[in-house]
Design an enzyme around this catalytic site. Sequence first.
Site, PDB file in Angstrom:
ATOM      1  N   GLU A 116      39.294  37.728  41.336  1.00  0.00           N
ATOM      2  CA  GLU A 116      38.775  37.166  40.098  1.00  0.00           C
ATOM      3  C   GLU A 116      39.901  36.605  39.236  1.00  0.00           C
ATOM      4  O   GLU A 116      41.015  37.120  39.244  1.00  0.00           O
ATOM      5  CB  GLU A 116      37.988  38.234  39.334  1.00  0.00           C
ATOM      6  CG  GLU A 116      36.709  38.560  40.076  1.00  0.00           C
ATOM      7  CD  GLU A 116      35.877  39.650  39.426  1.00  0.00           C
ATOM      8  OE1 GLU A 116      34.657  39.586  39.542  1.00  0.00           O
ATOM      9  OE2 GLU A 116      36.442  40.560  38.801  1.00  0.00           O
ATOM     10  N   CYS A 129      44.390  34.577  33.198  1.00  0.00           N
ATOM     11  CA  CYS A 129      44.738  35.894  33.750  1.00  0.00           C
ATOM     12  C   CYS A 129      44.539  35.810  35.260  1.00  0.00           C
ATOM     13  O   CYS A 129      43.417  35.625  35.734  1.00  0.00           O
ATOM     14  CB  CYS A 129      43.826  36.940  33.122  1.00  0.00           C
ATOM     15  SG  CYS A 129      44.117  38.597  33.739  1.00  0.00           S
ATOM     16  N   CYS A 136      43.907  46.897  44.755  1.00  0.00           N
ATOM     17  CA  CYS A 136      45.215  47.412  44.331  1.00  0.00           C
ATOM     18  C   CYS A 136      45.463  48.708  45.081  1.00  0.00           C
ATOM     19  O   CYS A 136      44.550  49.514  45.219  1.00  0.00           O
ATOM     20  CB  CYS A 136      45.201  47.661  42.821  1.00  0.00           C
ATOM     21  SG  CYS A 136      46.806  48.144  42.154  1.00  0.00           S
ATOM     22  N   CYS A 140      44.979  53.877  39.349  1.00  0.00           N
ATOM     23  CA  CYS A 140      44.924  54.308  37.960  1.00  0.00           C
ATOM     24  C   CYS A 140      43.485  54.711  37.664  1.00  0.00           C
ATOM     25  O   CYS A 140      42.554  53.965  37.984  1.00  0.00           O
ATOM     26  CB  CYS A 140      45.400  53.197  37.041  1.00  0.00           C
ATOM     27  SG  CYS A 140      47.070  52.678  37.461  1.00  0.00           S
ATOM     28  N   CYS A 143      40.912  52.382  35.772  1.00  0.00           N
ATOM     29  CA  CYS A 143      40.866  50.959  36.144  1.00  0.00           C
ATOM     30  C   CYS A 143      39.868  50.701  37.265  1.00  0.00           C
ATOM     31  O   CYS A 143      39.916  51.351  38.309  1.00  0.00           O
ATOM     32  CB  CYS A 143      42.259  50.505  36.576  1.00  0.00           C
ATOM     33  SG  CYS A 143      42.291  48.813  37.198  1.00  0.00           S
ATOM     34  N   GLU A 197      48.860  44.900  41.726  1.00  0.00           N
ATOM     35  CA  GLU A 197      50.146  45.235  41.121  1.00  0.00           C
ATOM     36  C   GLU A 197      51.139  44.146  41.554  1.00  0.00           C
ATOM     37  O   GLU A 197      51.568  44.112  42.707  1.00  0.00           O
ATOM     38  CB  GLU A 197      50.593  46.622  41.610  1.00  0.00           C
ATOM     39  CG  GLU A 197      52.029  46.990  41.300  1.00  0.00           C
ATOM     40  CD  GLU A 197      52.439  46.739  39.843  1.00  0.00           C
ATOM     41  OE1 GLU A 197      51.841  47.327  38.939  1.00  0.00           O
ATOM     42  OE2 GLU A 197      53.373  45.943  39.613  1.00  0.00           O
ATOM     43  N   CYS A 370      39.762  43.364  30.507  1.00  0.00           N
ATOM     44  CA  CYS A 370      40.822  44.095  31.229  1.00  0.00           C
ATOM     45  C   CYS A 370      40.255  45.264  31.995  1.00  0.00           C
ATOM     46  O   CYS A 370      39.509  46.063  31.442  1.00  0.00           O
ATOM     47  CB  CYS A 370      41.832  44.707  30.269  1.00  0.00           C
ATOM     48  SG  CYS A 370      42.589  43.570  29.180  1.00  0.00           S
TER      49      CYS A 370
HETATM   50  N1  SAH Z   1      48.474  46.176  37.892  1.00  0.00           N
HETATM   51  C1  SAH Z   1      49.083  45.678  36.722  1.00  0.00           C
HETATM   52  C2  SAH Z   1      48.394  44.471  36.143  1.00  0.00           C
HETATM   53  C3  SAH Z   1      46.879  44.446  36.084  1.00  0.00           C
HETATM   54  S1  SAH Z   1      46.028  45.448  34.958  1.00  0.00           S
HETATM   55  C4  SAH Z   1      49.206  46.759  35.690  1.00  0.00           C
HETATM   56  O1  SAH Z   1      48.605  47.807  35.866  1.00  0.00           O
HETATM   57  O2  SAH Z   1      49.931  46.565  34.723  1.00  0.00           O
HETATM   58  C5  SAH Z   1      46.151  44.681  33.338  1.00  0.00           C
HETATM   59  C6  SAH Z   1      46.063  45.712  32.186  1.00  0.00           C
HETATM   60  O3  SAH Z   1      44.712  46.189  31.993  1.00  0.00           O
HETATM   61  C7  SAH Z   1      46.905  46.944  32.463  1.00  0.00           C
HETATM   62  O4  SAH Z   1      47.621  47.341  31.328  1.00  0.00           O
HETATM   63  C8  SAH Z   1      45.843  47.959  32.799  1.00  0.00           C
HETATM   64  O5  SAH Z   1      46.331  49.247  32.643  1.00  0.00           O
HETATM   65  C9  SAH Z   1      44.735  47.597  31.856  1.00  0.00           C
HETATM   66  N2  SAH Z   1      43.443  48.175  32.217  1.00  0.00           N
HETATM   67  C10 SAH Z   1      43.020  48.568  33.440  1.00  0.00           C
HETATM   68  N3  SAH Z   1      41.772  49.069  33.373  1.00  0.00           N
HETATM   69  C11 SAH Z   1      41.390  48.984  32.076  1.00  0.00           C
HETATM   70  C12 SAH Z   1      40.172  49.315  31.374  1.00  0.00           C
HETATM   71  N4  SAH Z   1      39.123  49.808  32.024  1.00  0.00           N
HETATM   72  N5  SAH Z   1      40.121  49.085  30.056  1.00  0.00           N
HETATM   73  C13 SAH Z   1      41.180  48.532  29.417  1.00  0.00           C
HETATM   74  N6  SAH Z   1      42.328  48.192  30.020  1.00  0.00           N
HETATM   75  C14 SAH Z   1      42.442  48.424  31.338  1.00  0.00           C
HETATM   76 FE1  SF4 Z   2      46.328  48.639  39.948  1.00  0.00          FE
HETATM   77 FE2  SF4 Z   2      47.029  47.902  37.449  1.00  0.00          FE
HETATM   78 FE3  SF4 Z   2      44.535  48.815  37.964  1.00  0.00          FE
HETATM   79 FE4  SF4 Z   2      46.617  50.492  38.044  1.00  0.00          FE
HETATM   80  S1  SF4 Z   2      45.853  49.364  36.224  1.00  0.00           S
HETATM   81  S2  SF4 Z   2      44.944  50.372  39.569  1.00  0.00           S
HETATM   82  S3  SF4 Z   2      48.231  49.191  38.876  1.00  0.00           S
HETATM   83  S4  SF4 Z   2      45.444  46.939  38.791  1.00  0.00           S
END
Ligand code: SAH
Ligand code: SF4
Length: 393
Positions: A116, A129, A136, A140, A143, A197, A370
């Site tokens: 996406e 974005c 990934c 996390c 996420c 990532e 996000c």
């Molecule tokens: N993998 C990388 C980049 C993609 S995530 C990273 O983790 O930095 C982009 C941002 O969105 C990151 O800061 C991530 O932690 C945040 N994010 C992920 N899931 C989210 C959610 N459910 N609500 C708000 N932010 C979230």
């Molecule tokens: Fe991957 Fe970033 Fe999501 Fe963590 S927050 S699972 S590193 S995409």
Amino acid sequence: MAHTTPITQDMLTLPRKLPEGGKTNLIGLTRDQLRDALVDVGTAEKQAKMRVGQIWQWLYQKGVRDFDAMTNLAKDYRALLADNFVIELPEVVTRQVSEDGTRKYLVKIAGGHEVEVVYIPEEGRGTLCISSQVGCTLTCSFCHTGTQKLVRNLTAGEIIGQVMLARDDLGEWPEPGRPNPPEARLLSNIVLMGMGEPLYNFENVRDAMKIAMDAEGICLSRRRITLSTSGVVPEIARTAQEIGCLLAVSFHATTDEVRDRLVPINKRWNIEELLGALRDYPKASNSERITFEYVMLKGVNDSDEDAHRLVQLIKGIPAKINLIPFNEWPGAPYERSSNNRIKAFADIVYDAGYASPVRKPRGEDIMAACGQLKSATERARKSRKQIESEAGL
Ligand code: SAH
Ligand code: SF4
């Protein structure tokens, strides 16, 4: 920890040669790779460098997809290119437009995988974005992307191709004879904050961003590109040296105990090691400030103590703190902090002298905010139980 093992290029990246007809896709080749490819098909060594510049301008500045339109190249040279190369972008499968103007594209890449891409229009600018991986390898616990099992690295062409298809949709290729100054663009900024990532796909991300920054490429300043990492410490210095864009880090917690649960890569490189790498980044990359992303999770990481600890931890690092209200997704084991809590947290950060913008969720109605990204076709997902156990609940 098996799930934080870096996936190597050869494991995940498709070969550059396309299977059909053996023609090479020009999109995403570095200057050197393109030069070599042109020499291989018979371009004179002396001319190859100049041809790279000409071809890049057609591809990345004018949006041309047909060799015949490359009118400053001789006819037989255009035919030679067409015999040996293709110009291919990932295919847009669906395009959704949110009430707030955010656009989300579901994009198909080789092998039938999907990623996406989200375009966020803002006053006087617009941010794209982009994704660096299908899914990934990290998990996390807050996420959505982290619940997707299938993972493959995107090629450099698939990464820069996302920028190109968004420009197609925005109608942002210059009309013949008209300049396209970067400051007047709808797509003026890139954030590597989509799926994946980026530092686990370093070479492809670097090669794509070099095209994005090149004066004969997409031509965006490196200060308009932000790479977000969960904290792949050994690759942070390399990002400064080899890309030089702005850096954002998914910080999200102020103790190792909580960060281990939220961002499991913390078990490999903890807060102290991460901060060490971040302290050197601005100098090494000549960039101004690091963005600390901090997702606001009710009762987990959002107390006044957390806010005080956060500013204490990052002391001395040129930084801004980006508070992200948690975006919910089906089965998520967390809730968003209340607006009052977010405000109290932001005030403490602000009083300590840091800019602390709260990120306004954009495109929530189309699941474009996000952390909500996940390929619709990727049905194999973790069970709720698995998510909760990884979150330590
Ligand atoms: N993998 C990388 C980049 C993609 S995530 C990273 O983790 O930095 C982009 C941002 O969105 C990151 O800061 C991530 O932690 C945040 N994010 C992920 N899931 C989210 C959610 N459910 N609500 C708000 N932010 C979230
Ligand atoms: Fe991957 Fe970033 Fe999501 Fe963590 S927050 S699972 S590193 S995409």
